[in-house]
Write a protein that holds these residues in place. Structure first.
Motif, PDB file in Angstrom:
ATOM      1  N   LEU A   1      17.521  -1.816  -4.346  1.00  0.00           N
ATOM      2  CA  LEU A   1      16.757  -2.465  -5.574  1.00  0.00           C
ATOM      3  C   LEU A   1      15.587  -1.570  -6.201  1.00  0.00           C
ATOM      4  CD1 LEU A   1      16.130  -4.762  -7.442  1.00  0.00           C
ATOM      5  CD2 LEU A   1      14.455  -5.831  -5.664  1.00  0.00           C
ATOM      6  N   PRO A   2      15.976  -0.590  -6.959  1.00  0.00           N
ATOM      7  CA  PRO A   2      15.399   0.520  -7.675  1.00  0.00           C
ATOM      8  C   PRO A   2      14.139   0.144  -8.452  1.00  0.00           C
ATOM      9  CG  PRO A   2      17.664   1.041  -7.711  1.00  0.00           C
ATOM     10  CD  PRO A   2      17.652  -0.343  -7.525  1.00  0.00           C
ATOM     11  N   VAL A   3      12.987   0.092  -8.236  1.00  0.00           N
ATOM     12  CA  VAL A   3      12.144  -0.317  -9.210  1.00  0.00           C
ATOM     13  C   VAL A   3      10.929   0.630  -9.567  1.00  0.00           C
ATOM     14  CG1 VAL A   3      12.428  -2.837  -8.556  1.00  0.00           C
ATOM     15  CG2 VAL A   3      10.457  -1.160  -7.262  1.00  0.00           C
ATOM     16  N   THR A   4      10.416   0.399 -10.413  1.00  0.00           N
ATOM     17  CA  THR A   4       9.151   1.509 -10.923  1.00  0.00           C
ATOM     18  C   THR A   4       8.050   0.506 -11.584  1.00  0.00           C
ATOM     19  OG1 THR A   4       8.633   3.625 -11.973  1.00  0.00           O
ATOM     20  CG2 THR A   4      10.050   1.886 -13.399  1.00  0.00           C
TER      21      THR A   4
ATOM     22  N   ASP B   1       0.753  -1.283   0.054  1.00  0.00           N
ATOM     23  CA  ASP B   1      -0.047  -0.052  -0.114  1.00  0.00           C
ATOM     24  C   ASP B   1       1.009   1.064  -0.013  1.00  0.00           C
ATOM     25  OD1 ASP B   1      -2.403  -1.392   0.288  1.00  0.00           O
ATOM     26  OD2 ASP B   1      -2.361  -1.262   2.245  1.00  0.00           O
ATOM     27  N   ALA B   2       1.710   1.222   0.907  1.00  0.00           N
ATOM     28  CA  ALA B   2       2.618   2.383   1.313  1.00  0.00           C
ATOM     29  C   ALA B   2       3.516   2.682   0.025  1.00  0.00           C
ATOM     30  CB  ALA B   2       3.757   2.234   2.405  1.00  0.00           C
ATOM     31  N   ILE B   3       3.967   1.722  -0.680  1.00  0.00           N
ATOM     32  CA  ILE B   3       4.895   1.774  -2.018  1.00  0.00           C
ATOM     33  C   ILE B   3       3.808   2.207  -3.062  1.00  0.00           C
ATOM     34  CG2 ILE B   3       5.913   0.414  -3.898  1.00  0.00           C
ATOM     35  CD1 ILE B   3       6.722  -1.743  -1.891  1.00  0.00           C
ATOM     36  N   LEU B   4       2.740   1.949  -3.397  1.00  0.00           N
ATOM     37  CA  LEU B   4       1.849   2.381  -4.379  1.00  0.00           C
ATOM     38  C   LEU B   4       1.480   3.847  -4.215  1.00  0.00           C
ATOM     39  CD1 LEU B   4      -0.377  -0.853  -4.946  1.00  0.00           C
ATOM     40  CD2 LEU B   4       0.887   0.194  -6.648  1.00  0.00           C
ATOM     41  N   ALA B   5       1.279   4.159  -2.873  1.00  0.00           N
ATOM     42  CA  ALA B   5       0.856   5.478  -2.466  1.00  0.00           C
ATOM     43  C   ALA B   5       2.272   6.541  -2.470  1.00  0.00           C
ATOM     44  CB  ALA B   5       0.209   5.744  -1.090  1.00  0.00           C
ATOM     45  N   GLY B   6       3.322   5.979  -2.682  1.00  0.00           N
ATOM     46  CA  GLY B   6       4.508   6.890  -2.781  1.00  0.00           C
ATOM     47  C   GLY B   6       5.071   7.288  -4.174  1.00  0.00           C
ATOM     48  N   PRO B   7       6.191   7.886  -4.070  1.00  0.00           N
ATOM     49  CA  PRO B   7       6.630   8.328  -5.394  1.00  0.00           C
ATOM     50  C   PRO B   7       7.543   7.101  -6.040  1.00  0.00           C
ATOM     51  CG  PRO B   7       8.071   9.053  -3.642  1.00  0.00           C
ATOM     52  CD  PRO B   7       6.967   8.685  -2.980  1.00  0.00           C
ATOM     53  N   LYS B   8       7.673   7.234  -7.246  1.00  0.00           N
ATOM     54  CA  LYS B   8       8.342   6.176  -8.130  1.00  0.00           C
ATOM     55  C   LYS B   8       9.769   6.967  -8.948  1.00  0.00           C
ATOM     56  CE  LYS B   8       4.398   5.720 -11.086  1.00  0.00           C
ATOM     57  NZ  LYS B   8       3.626   4.753 -11.760  1.00  0.00           N
ATOM     58  N   PRO B   9      10.734   6.164  -9.153  1.00  0.00           N
ATOM     59  CA  PRO B   9      10.841   5.004  -8.586  1.00  0.00           C
ATOM     60  C   PRO B   9      11.081   4.719  -6.962  1.00  0.00           C
ATOM     61  CG  PRO B   9      12.806   5.993  -9.743  1.00  0.00           C
ATOM     62  CD  PRO B   9      11.732   6.888  -9.633  1.00  0.00           C
ATOM     63  N   VAL B  10      10.903   3.519  -6.510  1.00  0.00           N
ATOM     64  CA  VAL B  10      11.230   3.392  -5.214  1.00  0.00           C
ATOM     65  C   VAL B  10      12.356   2.329  -5.024  1.00  0.00           C
ATOM     66  CG1 VAL B  10       9.316   1.593  -4.937  1.00  0.00           C
ATOM     67  CG2 VAL B  10      10.032   2.942  -2.761  1.00  0.00           C
ATOM     68  N   ASP B  11      12.774   2.491  -3.695  1.00  0.00           N
ATOM     69  CA  ASP B  11      14.049   1.131  -3.596  1.00  0.00           C
ATOM     70  C   ASP B  11      13.333   0.374  -3.004  1.00  0.00           C
ATOM     71  OD1 ASP B  11      16.030  -0.213  -2.485  1.00  0.00           O
ATOM     72  OD2 ASP B  11      17.376   1.373  -1.629  1.00  0.00           O
ATOM     73  N   LEU B  12      12.993  -0.954  -3.151  1.00  0.00           N
ATOM     74  CA  LEU B  12      12.527  -1.918  -2.595  1.00  0.00           C
ATOM     75  C   LEU B  12      13.012  -2.510  -1.274  1.00  0.00           C
ATOM     76  CD1 LEU B  12      10.730  -4.879  -4.902  1.00  0.00           C
ATOM     77  CD2 LEU B  12       9.714  -2.826  -3.563  1.00  0.00           C
TER      78      LEU B  12
ATOM     79  N   PRO C   1      14.577  -0.650   1.409  1.00  0.00           N
ATOM     80  CA  PRO C   1      13.931  -0.262   2.489  1.00  0.00           C
ATOM     81  C   PRO C   1      12.364  -0.312   2.568  1.00  0.00           C
ATOM     82  CG  PRO C   1      14.816   1.618   1.320  1.00  0.00           C
ATOM     83  CD  PRO C   1      15.211   0.342   0.717  1.00  0.00           C
ATOM     84  N   ALA C   2      11.611  -0.245   1.336  1.00  0.00           N
ATOM     85  CA  ALA C   2      10.099  -0.270   1.338  1.00  0.00           C
ATOM     86  C   ALA C   2       9.604  -1.670   1.436  1.00  0.00           C
ATOM     87  CB  ALA C   2      10.017   0.216  -0.095  1.00  0.00           C
ATOM     88  N   LEU C   3      10.194  -2.590   1.527  1.00  0.00           N
ATOM     89  CA  LEU C   3       9.722  -3.931   1.511  1.00  0.00           C
ATOM     90  C   LEU C   3      10.529  -5.005   1.988  1.00  0.00           C
ATOM     91  CD1 LEU C   3       7.005  -5.521   0.748  1.00  0.00           C
ATOM     92  CD2 LEU C   3       8.213  -6.360  -1.328  1.00  0.00           C
ATOM     93  N   ALA C   4      11.626  -5.199   1.431  1.00  0.00           N
ATOM     94  CA  ALA C   4      12.549  -6.441   2.038  1.00  0.00           C
ATOM     95  C   ALA C   4      13.055  -6.040   3.535  1.00  0.00           C
ATOM     96  CB  ALA C   4      13.896  -6.511   1.020  1.00  0.00           C
TER      97      ALA C   4
ATOM     98  N   LEU D   1      16.657 -10.311  -3.827  1.00  0.00           N
ATOM     99  CA  LEU D   1      17.343 -11.157  -4.989  1.00  0.00           C
ATOM    100  C   LEU D   1      16.216 -11.775  -5.661  1.00  0.00           C
ATOM    101  CD1 LEU D   1      20.382 -12.559  -3.216  1.00  0.00           C
ATOM    102  CD2 LEU D   1      20.398 -10.919  -5.261  1.00  0.00           C
ATOM    103  N   GLY D   2      15.081 -12.532  -4.766  1.00  0.00           N
ATOM    104  CA  GLY D   2      14.192 -13.328  -5.611  1.00  0.00           C
ATOM    105  C   GLY D   2      13.336 -12.364  -6.656  1.00  0.00           C
ATOM    106  N   THR D   3      13.170 -10.926  -6.074  1.00  0.00           N
ATOM    107  CA  THR D   3      12.319 -10.303  -7.019  1.00  0.00           C
ATOM    108  C   THR D   3      13.129 -10.048  -8.140  1.00  0.00           C
ATOM    109  OG1 THR D   3      11.335  -9.387  -4.910  1.00  0.00           O
ATOM    110  CG2 THR D   3      11.258  -7.957  -7.080  1.00  0.00           C
ATOM    111  N   ALA D   4      14.500  -9.547  -7.944  1.00  0.00           N
ATOM    112  CA  ALA D   4      15.078  -9.134  -9.035  1.00  0.00           C
ATOM    113  C   ALA D   4      15.366 -10.420 -10.169  1.00  0.00           C
ATOM    114  CB  ALA D   4      16.544  -8.848  -8.607  1.00  0.00           C
ATOM    115  N   GLY D   5      15.572 -11.645  -9.464  1.00  0.00           N
ATOM    116  CA  GLY D   5      15.458 -12.830 -10.214  1.00  0.00           C
ATOM    117  C   GLY D   5      14.371 -13.095 -11.203  1.00  0.00           C
ATOM    118  N   LEU D   6      13.325 -12.895 -10.450  1.00  0.00           N
ATOM    119  CA  LEU D   6      11.843 -13.057 -11.245  1.00  0.00           C
ATOM    120  C   LEU D   6      11.775 -12.099 -12.409  1.00  0.00           C
ATOM    121  CD1 LEU D   6       9.656 -14.188  -8.344  1.00  0.00           C
ATOM    122  CD2 LEU D   6      10.356 -15.720 -10.128  1.00  0.00           C
TER     123      LEU D   6
END
Ligand code: HEM
Ligand code: SF4
Lengths: 64, 402
Positions: free
Chosen positions: B398-401, B130-141, B143-146, B251-256
């Protein structure tokens, strides 16, 4: 086929439960393996073999 | 008998690419699967690389896990360090002492018991997304999730009150930060140690429905409750369960993301996610050189005699890429059924928190890619900063958008 357990070796890693939940469970207090079905047949026997392979402490064996 | 005279490999070898082992691993496994290498302190140790030999070393009483022994082959100081005033932790114990310590707590980590935590873990992951979707992009996963997911799950497990989550997360993040000022790390260590002791003192008089409270009751019943020992367990769960799981999430996210065909498999059929998690664990094997042992009684492994007093690194990453066991081992195949990997170790010390880690990873991947289907990397894959200096491999960012 009969499943033989050396509970002294079991480290409660639960690989057996993940592999074959119909055959294995874990004790709630110490995590030690509990065998639900000691004499599996057919497909279940294959799962028992796989459980023996994945058990990290060689706590499980089979007597054919 | 391999009489080893050369010493060309200095360990640890760097993992520069997030997706492939150091190239020397294959060479060692193929040419000299058990060989001597040089540790950072100049001492020699054996490395063991074949799957069968790695499993043997990790499940043989002649190899001790006593990380406090002066001859233990350390690569990094403080990877599993003691908390302040703490007692020996189970990860450094052998034999019956280890069995007793582990049995006291392993009931908390059974498959069935952890299923009860599933709704809470799902809620934690949903809040992060929720917080990721509500925030700016790109986001570094990272601190935001992992990092927050495993940290909040450990809070849940230990029964850390909600109001203290922030303090707990901030300090555990400081402990994990490498390259930062050592005094800061030390201070965070001490603060968490004091906190853990105070928390246990509170739960001694006012127990809740959590691991620490249940442990107090159980240890009192057995007449073995000591606050520092329980604080040490709390610390071990934090140190062993936080960064490891965080690194597998990133790493799993990057791998997928790098293998969209593999991602498509689990998106089409979530019942394949558990298999994908096993394969990602095998493929990345983030705890590699940390699986070290000290030989305490002469032993023959794969035709080589290892003498009492010699150190051994059981290289899980080399074992998990052993073509004898895994066909086409360098490809990521979420449907291979990778059950015999040693990413969680093997033998009596096999990861205590493995089912918890599996559940967290399954929920994260299912939720993240379902809720953000257009997720993609915001940098080139070659530019992802890797933790090639750490005992536990991972990504710094892990910067993602989307
Ligand atoms: C993907 C995440 C994880 C990985 C890859 C991992 C890997 C490992 C490995 C390889 C070992 C064995 C070390 C050795 O043999 O010397 C281990 C031990 C351990 N792990 Fe994990 N781990 C993970 C997550 C967790 C979690 C979430 C927890 C707890 C909350 C945890 C708690 C422990 C403990 C307590 C030990 C020591 C067990 C003993 O000495 O008997 N781990 N882990
Ligand atoms: S897999 Fe082996 S060690 Fe783990 S619970 Fe089952 S019997 Fe015990």
């Amino acid at each position: 086929m009969k499943i033989v357990v050396d509970t002294g070796r079991c480290v409660g890693a639960g690989q057996c439960v993940l592999t074959a939940p119909s055959l294995f469970d874990q004790d709630d207090t110490d995590g030690v393996v509990v065998v639900r079905d000691r004499t599996p047949n057919g497909a279940a026997a294959e799962w028992a073999r796989e459980a023996v392979r994945v058990c990290p402490s060689r706590a499980l064996s089979l007597h054919e | 008998m391999a009489e080893v005279s050369h010493s060309e490999y200095n360990f640890p070898l760097e993992r520069t690419c997030p997706f492939t082992p150091p190239p020397e691993y294959r060479k060692i496994r193929e040419e000299e699967p058990i060989t001597k290498v040089v540790l950072p302190n100049g001492n020699r140790a054996w490395v063991v690389t074949r799957h069968t030999d790695v499993r043997q070393v990790l499940n043989d009483h002649r190899f001790s896990a006593d990380r406090e022994h002066p001859a233990f082959p350390h690569l990094l100081e403080g990877a599993f360090g003691r908390g302040p005033d703490a007692e020996k932790s189970m990860i450094s114990m052998d034999g019956p002492e280890h069995t007793t310590a582990r049995r006291l707590v392993v009931g908390e980590f059974t498959v069935r018991r952890l299923e009860g935590l599933r709704p809470r873990i799902q809620a934690i992951v949903d809040e992060c997304v929720d917080a990721i979707l509500a925030g700016p992009k790109p986001v570094d996963l990272v601190p935001a999730l992992a990092l927050p997911v495993p940290s909040l799950v450990i809070c849940e497990l230990l029964g850390i009150p909600y109001a203290d989550h922030d303090f707990f997360q901030r300090n555990s993040a400081k402990i994990l930060l490498r390259g930062g000022p050592p005094e800061e790390r030390r201070a965070a260590f001490d603060a968490l140690g004091r906190y853990m002791n105070e928390l246990i003192a509170k739960k001694e008089v006012d127990p809740g429905d959590d691991l620490l409270s249940r442990q107090i009751a159980k240890r009192r019943e057995n007449g073995v409750h000591r606050r520092p020992a329980l604080a040490e367990l709390g610390f071990l769960l934090l140190v062993a369960g936080h960064e490891t799981t965080a690194n597998m999430i990133s790493l799993g996210t990057a791998g997928l993301l790098k293998h969209p065909d593999q991602l498509a498999v689990i998106l089409a059929d979530p019942s394949k996610t558990p298999g994908a998690v096993e394969e990602l664990l095998r493929f990345f094997t983030i705890v590699d050189t940390a699986q070290a042992r000290l030989c305490v009684e002469d032993a023959e492994i794969g035709g080589v005699t290892i003498r009492a007093g010699e150190g051994v690194l059981a290289l899980g990453y080399a074992a998990n890429r052993d073509p004898e066991v895994f066909e086409d081992p360098d490809s990521l195949d979420v449907e291979r059924g990778a059950r015999h990997h040693v990413a969680f170790g093997f033998g009596p010390h096999q990861c205590l928190g493995q089912h918890l880690a599996r559940m967290e990873l399954q929920i994260v991947f299912d939720t993240l890619f379902r809720r953000i289907p257009t997720l993609r990397l915001a940098v080139r894959i070659e530019d992802l900063p890797t933790k090639n200096d750490a005992a536990v491999f991972g990504l710094h960012r892990l910067p993602v958008t989307w």
